[in-house]
Design a protein around this motif. Structure first.
Motif, mmCIF file in Angstrom:
data_model
loop_
_atom_site.group_PDB
_atom_site.id
_atom_site.type_symbol
_atom_site.label_atom_id
_atom_site.label_comp_id
_atom_site.label_asym_id
_atom_site.label_seq_id
_atom_site.Cartn_x
_atom_site.Cartn_y
_atom_site.Cartn_z
ATOM 1 N N PRO A 108 0.738 -1.257 0.238
ATOM 2 C CA PRO A 108 0.118 0.044 -0.049
ATOM 3 C C PRO A 108 0.721 1.278 -0.023
ATOM 4 O O PRO A 108 1.213 1.818 1.004
ATOM 5 C CB PRO A 108 -1.000 -0.156 1.284
ATOM 6 C CG PRO A 108 -0.205 -1.217 2.164
ATOM 7 C CD PRO A 108 0.995 -1.875 1.309
ATOM 8 N N CYS A 109 1.034 1.833 -1.208
ATOM 9 C CA CYS A 109 1.916 3.125 -1.332
ATOM 10 C C CYS A 109 0.918 4.293 -0.544
ATOM 11 O O CYS A 109 -0.330 4.402 -0.865
ATOM 12 C CB CYS A 109 1.737 3.378 -2.760
ATOM 13 S SG CYS A 109 2.505 5.238 -2.977
ATOM 14 N N PRO A 110 1.376 5.041 0.377
ATOM 15 C CA PRO A 110 0.743 5.975 1.091
ATOM 16 C C PRO A 110 0.091 7.121 0.135
ATOM 17 O O PRO A 110 -0.587 7.956 0.727
ATOM 18 C CB PRO A 110 1.828 6.443 2.054
ATOM 19 C CG PRO A 110 3.285 6.035 1.764
ATOM 20 C CD PRO A 110 2.877 4.956 0.721
ATOM 21 N N TRP A 111 0.862 7.167 -1.070
ATOM 22 C CA TRP A 111 0.396 8.303 -1.892
ATOM 23 C C TRP A 111 -0.663 7.625 -2.905
ATOM 24 O O TRP A 111 -1.598 8.509 -3.533
ATOM 25 C CB TRP A 111 1.281 8.811 -2.786
ATOM 26 C CG TRP A 111 2.522 9.459 -1.702
ATOM 27 C CD1 TRP A 111 3.456 8.810 -1.332
ATOM 28 C CD2 TRP A 111 2.477 10.683 -1.220
ATOM 29 N NE1 TRP A 111 4.264 9.299 -0.315
ATOM 30 C CE2 TRP A 111 3.880 10.642 -0.307
ATOM 31 C CE3 TRP A 111 1.637 11.696 -1.054
ATOM 32 C CZ2 TRP A 111 4.181 11.817 0.582
ATOM 33 C CZ3 TRP A 111 2.004 12.898 -0.231
ATOM 34 C CH2 TRP A 111 3.205 12.688 0.465
ATOM 35 N N CYS A 112 -0.454 6.308 -3.390
ATOM 36 C CA CYS A 112 -1.200 5.813 -4.546
ATOM 37 C C CYS A 112 -2.261 4.658 -4.183
ATOM 38 O O CYS A 112 -2.966 4.321 -4.927
ATOM 39 C CB CYS A 112 -0.577 5.408 -5.623
ATOM 40 S SG CYS A 112 0.934 6.445 -6.088
ATOM 41 N N GLY A 113 -2.080 4.254 -2.951
ATOM 42 C CA GLY A 113 -3.063 3.034 -2.632
ATOM 43 C C GLY A 113 -2.324 1.724 -2.941
ATOM 44 O O GLY A 113 -1.033 1.727 -3.150
ATOM 45 N N MET A 138 10.285 2.272 -2.670
ATOM 46 C CA MET A 138 10.294 3.571 -3.434
ATOM 47 C C MET A 138 8.968 3.080 -4.661
ATOM 48 O O MET A 138 9.257 1.978 -5.160
ATOM 49 C CB MET A 138 11.515 3.870 -3.943
ATOM 50 C CG MET A 138 11.358 5.520 -4.746
ATOM 51 S SD MET A 138 10.980 5.336 -6.352
ATOM 52 C CE MET A 138 12.701 5.194 -6.996
ATOM 53 N N HIS A 139 8.052 3.765 -4.650
ATOM 54 C CA HIS A 139 7.331 3.449 -5.833
ATOM 55 C C HIS A 139 7.757 3.897 -7.319
ATOM 56 O O HIS A 139 7.349 4.978 -7.745
ATOM 57 C CB HIS A 139 5.775 4.143 -5.654
ATOM 58 C CG HIS A 139 4.674 3.448 -6.182
ATOM 59 N ND1 HIS A 139 3.371 4.165 -6.079
ATOM 60 C CD2 HIS A 139 4.466 2.639 -7.222
ATOM 61 C CE1 HIS A 139 2.417 3.334 -7.050
ATOM 62 N NE2 HIS A 139 3.346 2.462 -7.551
ATOM 63 N N ALA A 140 8.605 3.231 -7.695
ATOM 64 C CA ALA A 140 9.396 3.402 -8.831
ATOM 65 C C ALA A 140 8.648 3.609 -10.203
ATOM 66 O O ALA A 140 8.776 4.450 -10.883
ATOM 67 C CB ALA A 140 10.324 2.232 -9.200
ATOM 68 N N GLY A 162 5.552 4.261 -10.103
ATOM 69 C CA GLY A 162 4.224 5.287 -9.992
ATOM 70 C C GLY A 162 4.505 6.505 -9.555
ATOM 71 O O GLY A 162 5.091 7.227 -10.228
ATOM 72 N N CYS A 163 4.393 7.026 -8.104
ATOM 73 C CA CYS A 163 4.700 8.271 -7.928
ATOM 74 C C CYS A 163 5.947 8.635 -7.416
ATOM 75 O O CYS A 163 6.499 9.849 -7.349
ATOM 76 C CB CYS A 163 3.586 8.373 -6.397
ATOM 77 S SG CYS A 163 4.306 7.672 -4.980
ATOM 78 N N ARG A 164 6.923 7.552 -7.533
ATOM 79 C CA ARG A 164 8.312 7.746 -7.284
ATOM 80 C C ARG A 164 8.739 8.350 -5.936
ATOM 81 O O ARG A 164 9.693 8.863 -5.875
ATOM 82 C CB ARG A 164 9.206 8.644 -8.408
ATOM 83 C CG ARG A 164 9.055 7.906 -9.684
ATOM 84 C CD ARG A 164 9.778 8.503 -10.792
ATOM 85 N NE ARG A 164 11.296 8.404 -10.477
ATOM 86 C CZ ARG A 164 11.796 7.341 -10.562
ATOM 87 N NH1 ARG A 164 11.437 6.239 -11.090
ATOM 88 N NH2 ARG A 164 13.406 7.350 -10.448
#
Ligand SMILES: [Zn+2]
Lengths: 1003, 101
Positions: B5-10, B58-60, B62-64
């Motif tokens: 679960p990315c804190p920015w994208c879900g 790191m959401h590489a 996605g939002c990075r």
């Protein structure tokens, strides 16, 4: 053509109006639509379908589905041939061409069967013991063993078929479409959940398809199946997948499903792939994978015609095929009786029911007696007879504990033996999901214990033998899952089921005989890998205790069937042999995939030119139209050189280099990594990530920089330009662009989040044409009128905004060749137009495009390094002789502390030097080892290696760079590069081979 | 494949993320004053627990954005997700408090 002598006149789910012709080992046979290859072979009374792995014993069809260990088939020809397919899962189609495996020269007369006569050559651990022999002996055996081992042939050419991957999300994924799975799907589907129901068979129904003595809601079970499937088909949120094996269960409810889309048609279709691999993220999972019947382990239990009881019943009920007219049932439970009755109802004369239980009771036992079928309670099968087909069995009464015989033997003629040894719940997916299995002593089976994922097991795989219970549990599981996901559950009523019970099961792991185990006959446990009870017992005598070791030593359960029919029997026999319970021996861990899956399905469309993405520049069409040769640089395709008609590689590169030094040449430099850096702290940020000082760089000026890792080693290099006080344009190496971007982002976000800096990758936003050579200023002047190109107005390491060929451009006066050079950056969409304008405007100047090879030669002539070629992650700026780029006054930068380690200042580190061969025409191979003292043969003490090596037209000789221990102090020394058959003397030199004064830079 | 679960994208598949090893290893504020041993510990030495572990992802694709995850390295259960500059739940027994004591 054979006449399907074993096919019943009526009954089954085959379509007698659609006969199909197929071949087995070249023989033409007939079956019907709806058959599997196995049912069609049995219809033609073909039992012998393969030779066993080690002993080449004749083997027949054992099972009905994916559990089959024996009937492994090579299907198709040419590049479409596929080995090790289970005949029980191959759907028959017209023209199917199947071959048996592991036999030579032919199935009926197999030379390898002599292994059987010399079976003492192949005990447990045979391969391990063989490897222990002296190496000189091994080579003698190797050829023989390699010829004999292995199943099937791999295709030799590329796979001509297309495969796809599907990514899907669902609320509930249900694995298995038998009674439990169908009930769960119905409950979840009616509640409105998004459901995927997948089953490995061609039609839903599971075990119900092979039984005719079960009614649901007052109608035959298959009618209930049809009703449920029809309702599920009508639900828009329900996806039904047939011929789709849920084959892998991974972390966080991620599952894979291998769907065989066209295999059953025998031909591919243009509109769909051959197979599809579904990758599903499921909210909840219902495992309804059923159970697999256990074979019984008795002496010579592997003859063709010895089958699983449910399989014999299934062929009769589902396919209308009598595997034999004179079946003998050997059973440890009531289920065997159901087989006896199903066969008796179809004109078979049951030879008897050998019941392992001492005193079986119940309605089915009573019915057997009413039907006049002899029940031999408390009996064992002590031997079997027959060659390529079972002909008779010897039976005898057992002692009460089942460990020995208590009476004399008698012989029963039979042409099929149906073994009903109880059921192993199919816990493979549960185990893959890291659920913990538990041993249920009463059921004598491993059952799902503690779950690890959001999943539940229902029906046969949860240990239930009753259809009533399976449907009830299925409905409950479906409702529980939708409730857990927040849907409103809508309860379907559980239908009334009429069925027979299974009664009590007597697990008897090893049936006693007149001979000790291992003498005069074999008790097979693992049919596919030819592992016998004697092998397992030998392993325990040799000291093996853990099942994981026994497995590897004896290879039991290690075949393509992953021991679906053998694992529990093996565990129990090992346990008995050690005098401990099954759980004390251990459980086996099941791994994906559940059944063998083609590599093609996993690869999907990622094959050939789609295997990896290819990046091309805006100028790529011109390069292609003008005959460029390309090379891969990272994901990029870069123009390597542009040969003219008749030119060799070397001639083309020499020509391109010569023009770059004497006229004007043009390079596509678009692939350089480019990062746009903005913010009030941008200059300070550069100060921290580069080794040199950036604060005082003026606007419109460029600077070369090194980035180090924290350990002080060179990571990347490039030129960065100040566009405004708070705005920079950074370039990186082509291959390092993504790495550098990640690196900078990481420091900004995690170490220095307080800094006001924003990074944007603009590699693909700018196309770059780099012109170089003494005539390049004249060329640029023809296309650009708003920049003063004079040396004083536009000095080296400066940048100007302007217009080139009517295109807005950033022009950088930087040089990777040592010549006067301009790098013209334009928005990518104008890249091709810029290139063409330069080629046209420079035609009379002799403008020549040059590729990456000439670029390499030009930079090497000047001693310019390439990070990643002349460095390898263990090289510091000092090793490169570039101390000047490392600031002594900055308090900190990334790599400063690392560089301070005393070891990195030792004079004997590998250092970059030039090498000049004695013979100026000889070009050293890159990677060649550099030594000080040559010995007649390796090993020799190595000083380092050649990193870059070319023929230099400008220097008129070969040039090379190398990393050499203590190299900087070795200038003038003679060292050697030993090659195959000759040794090349070289002189250590500086790394600048041309224009050491740098006089050409300003044109 | 884990679902992170990315804190920015879900929640997203782990193939979208890059792994950044142990979290809360601060870069020394004055590297020059560290000993070789201390510097080596900062660069190379990491915990390798069987159980809850505070780590960086790191959401590489996605939002990075870099962020923190407390993950059980044995069960792969994700126990907590939090942004850079935030701290793990003390009840999980991971993170800098553990490291420094
Ligand atoms: Zn994200």
């Amino acid at each position: 053509m054979a006449n399907q002598s074993n096919r019943l006149a009526a009954g089954g789910r085959v379509d007698r109006r659609r006969p199909l012709v197929f071949r087995f080992d070249g023989r033409r046979l007939q079956g019907y639509a709806g058959d599997t290859l196995a049912s069609a072979l049995l219809a033609n009374d073909v039992h012998l379908v393969g030779r066993s792995f080690k002993y080449h014993r004749p083997r027949g069809i054992l099972g009905l589905g994916s559990e089959e260990p024996n009937a492994l088939i090579q299907l198709g020809r040419g590049n479409r041939t596929e080995p090790n397919l289970r005949a029980t899962q191959i759907e028959l189609f017209d023209g199917l061409d199947a071959h048996s495996q592991n036999r030579w020269p032919c199935l009926r007369f197999d030379v390898g069967a002599v292994n059987s006569a010399f079976h003492r050559l192949f005990p447990a651990g045979f391969y391990y013991k063989t490897f222990m022999w002296p190496a000189s002996l091994w080579s003698t055996y190797e050829e023989v063993i390699r010829h004999a081992a292995g199943l099937g042939r791999a295709p030799e050419g590329p796979d001509p078929d297309r495969y796809e991957r599907m990514h899907a999300h669902c609320d509930v994924l249900i694995a298995g479409g038998g009674p439990a799975g169908l009930a769960a799907a119905l409950a979840a589907g009616r509640s409105g959940a998004r459901v995927i129901l997948a089953d490995e068979q061609a039609e839903f129904g599971g075990s119900l398809l092979g039984d005719d003595d079960v009614t649901i809601g007052g109608t035959p079970a298959v009618d209930w199946v049809a009703e449920v499937v029809a309702e599920l088909e009508s639900m828009p949120e329900v996806t039904l997948l047939r011929r789709a094996t849920v084959n892998g269960y991974y972390d966080h409810n991620y599952l894979t499903i291998a769907e065989r889309v066209t295999d059953h048609l025998g031909v591919g279709l243009p509109t769909v792939p051959r197979q599809r691999l579904w990758k599903v993220r499921a909210g909840r999972v219902v495992l309804a994978t059923g159970a697999i019947e256990r074979p019984l382990v008795f002496r010579d239990n592997d003859r063709p015609g010895v089958m699983l009881s449910t399989a014999v019943r299934g062929y009769a009920v589902r396919y209308g095929v009598l595997a034999g007219r004179r079946p003998l049932i050997v059973t440890g439970n009531d289920d065997g009786y159901r087989t006896a009755f199903a066969l008796a109802d179809r004109q078979a004369r049951v030879a008897g029911i050998v019941d392992l239980r001492t005193d079986p009771i119940g309605p089915l036992v009573a019915e057997a007696k009413n039907r006049g079928i002899e029940v031999l309670a408390g009996h064992s099968v002590t031997a079997t007879h027959g060659g390529r087909r079972i002909e008779a069995a010897e039976i005898a009464p057992m002692t009460a504990d089942g460990s020995g015989l208590a009476g004399s033997t008698r012989t029963l003629e039979c042409d099929v033996i149906a073994m009903a040894g109880g059921f192993n719940p199919t816990v493979h997916l549960f185990s893959q999901s890291r659920g913990k299995l538990r041993w249920d002593g009463e059921r004598a089976a491993f059952l799902p214990g503690t779950s690890h994922e959001a999943e539940v097991s229902v029906g046969g795989c949860a240990g239930t033998s009753s259809v009533t219970q399976a449907i009830k549990d299925g409905i409950k599981a479906g409702l529980d899952q939708v409730r857990a996901l927040g849907h409103t559950a809508r309860q379907p009523a559980a239908p009334a089921v009429e069925e027979h019970g299974q009664g009590e099961t007597r697990p008897l792991w090893l049936l006693p005989s007149t001979q000790p185990v291992g003498r005069k006959g074999k008790h097979f446990v693992d049919f596919q890998n030819d592992v016998t009870a004697a092998d397992l017992m030998l392993a325990t005598r040799e000291g093996y205790r853990s099942i994981e070791h026994v497995k590897r030593y004896t290879t039991t359960g290690m075949g393509t069937d992953q021991g679906k029919t053998s694992n529990v029997n093996a565990l129990a026999i090992v346990g008995q042999s050690l005098g401990v319970d099954v759980p004390a021996v251990g459980t086996t861990t099941f791994r994906a995939p559940y059944t063998p899956t083609t590599i093609g399905a996993y690869g999907g469309r990622d094959v050939g030119h789609l295997f990896a993405p290819t990046r091309t520049t805006a100028m790529d069409p011109w390069h292609r139209a003008n005959g460029a040769k390309f090379e891969h640089v990272g994901d990029w395709m870069r123009a390597w050189y542009y040969p003219k008609a008749g030119e060799t590689f070397r001639q083309a590169v020499d020509r391109e280099v010569t023009v770059a030094r004497n006229g004007v040449a043009l390079l596509d430099a678009s692939t350089l990594g480019k990062i746009d850096i903005r913010g009030g702290d941008a200059a300070e940020f550069l100060n921290r990530v580069y080794t040199n000082a950036w604060a005082k760089l003026g606007t419109g000026r460029c600077r070369y920089g090194f980035m180090l890792k924290e350990d002080g080693m060179v990571m990347d290099d490039g030129v960065t330009t100040r566009l405004a006080d708070d705005h920079f344009h950074m370039t990186t190496t082509t291959g390092g662009a993504a790495r550098v971007m990640n690196w900078l982002e990481e420091y900004l976000q995690t170490e220095w989040p307080e800094m006001d800096v924003r990074l944007t990758s603009v590699t693909e936003q700018w196309a770059v044409a780099s012109i170089c050579g003494p005539k390049c200023r004249e060329l640029l002047g023809r296309l650009c009128s708003d920049i003063d190109l004079g040396n004083d107005a536009f000095p080296f390491m400066a940048m100007r905004d302007g217009t080139v060929a009517e295109i807005p451009a950033r022009v950088f006066r930087i040089s990777f060749t040592g010549e006067l050079s301009f790098e013209i950056n334009v928005p990518t969409r104008y890249g091709l137009a810029l290139w063409e304008a330069l080629m046209t405007a420079g035609a009379d100047l002799g403008i020549t495009p040059y590729g990456t090879e000439a670029m390499h030669v030009l930079r090497a002539e000047k001693g310019f390094i390439i990070v990643g070629q002349d460095t390898d992650g263990s090289v510091t700026p000092l090793d490169l002789g570039m101390d000047w780029i490392v600031s002594k006054s900055k308090p900190d930068f990334i790599g400063k502390r690392g560089l301070a380690r005393p070891d990195l200042h030792k004079p004997d580190r590998k250092q970059l030097v030039g090498l000049l061969t004695e013979d100026p025409t000889f070009v050293l191979p890159e990677g060649g080892h550099v030594v000080e003292t040559v010995k007649p043969k390796p090993p020799m003490a190595m000083l380092g290696h050649v990193t870059s090596s070319y023929y230099s037209p400008s220097a008129g000789r070969s040039i090379a760079m190398a990393l050499v221990k203590g190299g900087h102090a070795r200038k003038g020394q003679t060292l050697y590069v030993p090659l195959e058959g000759r040794t090349i003397p070289v002189t250590v030199a500086g790394t600048v081979f041309f224009d050491p004064e740098g006089s050409r830079r300003d044109g | 494949m884990m679902l992170i679960p990315c804190p920015w994208c879900g929640p997203r598949d782990d193939s979208e993320f890059a792994y950044g090893n142990q979290a809360h290893i601060a870069r020394p504020s004055d590297p020059a004053s560290t000993s070789d041993q201390e510097w080596a510990e900062y660069l190379y030495f990491r915990d390798n627990p069987k159980g809850p572990f505070a780590e960086r992802w790191m959401h590489a694709a996605g939002c990075r954005r870099w962020f923190h995850v407390v993950r059980d390295t044995n069960s792969h259960v994700i126990l907590q997700v939090y942004k850079v500059g935030e701290w793990p739940d003390p009840a999980l027994g991971v993170g800098p408090a553990n490291k420094e004591s």
